[in-house]
Design an enzyme around this catalytic site. Structure first.
Site, PDB file in Angstrom:
ATOM      1  N   SER A  12       0.697  -1.284   0.047  1.00 26.39           N
ATOM      2  CA  SER A  12       0.028   0.163   0.119  1.00 26.39           C
ATOM      3  C   SER A  12       0.886   1.268  -0.032  1.00 26.39           C
ATOM      4  CB  SER A  12      -0.736  -0.086   1.103  1.00 26.39           C
ATOM      5  OG  SER A  12      -0.140   0.366   2.540  1.00 26.39           O
ATOM      6  N   LYS A  13       0.100   2.394  -0.480  1.00 25.10           N
ATOM      7  CA  LYS A  13       1.002   3.543  -0.664  1.00 25.10           C
ATOM      8  C   LYS A  13       1.486   4.019   0.738  1.00 25.10           C
ATOM      9  CE  LYS A  13       0.727   7.972  -2.960  1.00 25.10           C
ATOM     10  NZ  LYS A  13       1.951   7.551  -3.459  1.00 25.10           N
ATOM     11  N   ARG A  14       0.708   3.630   1.767  1.00 26.13           N
ATOM     12  CA  ARG A  14       1.241   4.073   3.096  1.00 26.13           C
ATOM     13  C   ARG A  14       2.591   3.611   3.663  1.00 26.13           C
ATOM     14  NH1 ARG A  14      -2.571   1.389   6.324  1.00 26.13           N
ATOM     15  NH2 ARG A  14      -3.810   1.326   4.504  1.00 26.13           N
ATOM     16  N   GLN A  15       3.044   2.468   3.079  1.00 17.93           N
ATOM     17  CA  GLN A  15       4.348   2.166   3.351  1.00 17.93           C
ATOM     18  C   GLN A  15       5.596   2.278   2.249  1.00 17.93           C
ATOM     19  OE1 GLN A  15       5.007  -1.572   5.371  1.00 17.93           O
ATOM     20  NE2 GLN A  15       2.755  -1.547   6.157  1.00 17.93           N
ATOM     21  N   GLY A  16       5.131   2.980   1.180  1.00 18.34           N
ATOM     22  CA  GLY A  16       6.075   3.336   0.108  1.00 18.34           C
ATOM     23  C   GLY A  16       5.460   3.671  -1.180  1.00 18.34           C
TER      24      GLY A  16
END
Ligand code: GLU
Length: 489
Positions: free
Chosen positions: A253-257
């Site tokens: 997911s975008k949250r982690q990269g």
């Protein structure tokens, strides 16, 4: 064996995701390996999610990655158009054909009624699904309501009981019971098809032999298989790719990269590295090799070697692959990239000859992961140091260093067009006459010419900079560092 035709079928809802790049790549690799065709189809039947410019961006990104399609928007083939919103009458034709053949029906239920049904089902703790009220309408009723101008959708009939089995190249046999399937809408009230109808009709009409897509579509496949049966069409082969995971095994997911290919491109990753990396998200060649060009991937790829379990997106591995691919590039290619980088850097106004830049590349080649590292790790090749690394000064600059370096200046001044070996010999002579160790000269010398404490061999640096520049830098370090040392602490 019949011709291999694969397709990548993105919805134009934003940037190309790395997962999308993998799907496109695997489809491309299989097609190329088998001398087949790779098709790009734009699935824009959900007009509310469509993003302006997304299709152009997708095409451009695929082109950047070297994944060229044989048929698609702008490359019309026998089976076009390749944009679903331009094929509406085709889908309408097939939806109505299913109604005529008793495999689908008109549904006049209003959104309010559907919502009401849903609410009741949730209250009764039943999985919400359409209650199939319109499935039992008579032909006359249907004709009448259509004549009266009532809006309708078309739904496919799913058997009330039994189960369906299909084969997936990666997962083997998959069986689901009809009980969990809804009477899926296949044609919406605005005349647009839903994904399920459009994908089946297009894969059939475009003679797609292999449907290779992300695991998230696996649950849709039974509906598709049923539609193939209703149309009496031959099934393509299915392959659902494993999920992409963050290092903590959660869904990527975008949250982690970053997840957009665009982001990696902007960060300076080489297309060769990103493609190589993405190829390994689920596939491996079965031996030790890890660095592959696109052509080598085409040769070695096979769907049989794609695993079922989630593939972890490990950024360190991507960096390592970038390093390896950059190392393998011919100097002339790196030169082009370095010049491009310089043109948009603070050094843009300065002129460097190709020969100069090539020697910088030679010295730094084994030390850079990205092209930008040439500028970030060795800015001193492009500009004299404007300050000196404080930690290195503390450790390496002694109060005798100015005196020592003056001796070095004397030795160096006497050299004519020195090569690195001559610089080295001159340094040895200076050390000898000063009765100090070579290292007592080498460290302050490196600091003086580069401003930092690490880098390629110091004599290589001197040779690249040239005698004049070397002497200028040593003299200014003597001046500036002595002045700085004289300041009260
Ligand atoms: N349009 C779907 C997507 O956006 C395609 C799924 C498929 O390949 O069937 O990924």
């Amino acid at each position: 064996m019949s011709t291999i035709r694969t397709r990548f079928a993105p919805s134009p809802t934003g940037f190309l995701h790395v997962g999308g790049l993998r799907t496109a790549l695997y489809n491309y690799l299989l097609a190329k390996k088998e001398s087949g065709s790779f098709i790009l189809r734009i699935e824009d039947t959900d007009q509310s999610r469509k993003v302006e410019g997304a299709m152009e961006n997708l095409i451009e990104t695929l082109h950047w990655a070297g994944i060229e399609f044989d048929e698609g928007p702008g490359k019309e083939g026998e089976f076009g158009p390749y944009i679903q919103s331009q094929r509406l009458t085709t889908y309408q034709h097939y939806a109505h054909r299913l109604v005529e053949e008793g495999r689908a029906y008109y549904c006049f239920c209003t959104p309010e009624r559907l919502e009401e049904v849903r609410r009741k089902q949730i209250a009764q703790k039943i999985n919400p699904s359409y209650d199939r009220r319109c499935r039992s309408l008579t032909k006359e009723e249907t004709v009448q309501r259509r004549k009266a101008g009532e809006t309708f959708v078309i739904r496919m009939k799913v058997p009330f009981e039994g189960e369906l089995t299909f084969n997936d190249i990666i997962r083997g046999e998959v069986t689901i019971s009809y009980g969990i399937l809804d009477d899926q809408v296949i044609l919406k009230s605005d005349g647009y098809p839903t994904y399920h109808l459009a994908v089946v009709v297009d894969d059939h009409l475009m003679k797609i032999s292999h449907v290779i897509r992300g695991e998230e579509w696996l649950s849709s496949t039974p509906k598709h298989v049923l539609l193939y049966q209703y149309f009496r069409w031959e099934l393509p082969r299915f392959a659902h790719l494993p999920l992409l995971l963050n290092p903590d095994k959660s869904k990527l997911s975008k949250r982690q990269g970053d997840v957009a290919v665009e982001d990696y491109r902007l960060k300076g990753y080489l297309k060769e590295a990103l493609v190589n990396f993405v190829a390994f998200l689920g596939w491996n060649p079965g031996d030790e090799r890890e660095i592959f060009s696109l052509g080598e991937l085409v040769k070695d790829f096979s769907l049989e070697r794609v695993g079922k379990s989630g593939a972890v997106f490990n950024i360190e591995k991507l960096d390592w692959m970038n390093f390896e691919h950059l190392r393998r590039k011919p100097d002339t290619d790196v030169l082009c990239m370095l010049k491009e980088k310089l043109a948009s850097s603070p050094f843009a106004g300065k002129h460097f000859t190709d020969a100069y830049l090539l020697s910088v590349i030679g010295a730094m080649r084994e030390r850079v992961t990205f092209v930008r590292d040439f500028l970030e790790k060795s800015p001193y090749f492009f500009q004299a140091p404007s300050d000196y690394d404080a930690d290195v000064v503390k450790k390496r600059w002694k109060k005798e260093s100015p005196l020592h370096l003056k001796q070095l200046v004397e030795e160096f001044s006497a050299l004519e067009n020195p090569k690195k070996e001559e610089y080295e010999a001159a340094l040895h002579r200076a050390a000898e006459s000063l009765r100090i160790k070579n290292s007592e000269l080498i460290h302050p010398l490196r600091l003086a010419v580069s401003g930092i404490g690490a880098g390629p061999g110091v004599f290589d640096i001197l040779f690249i900079l040239g005698k004049e520049e070397t002497l200028r830098r040593i003299n200014s370090a003597i001046k500036e560092l002595s002045a700085a040392m004289a300041l009260p602490k």
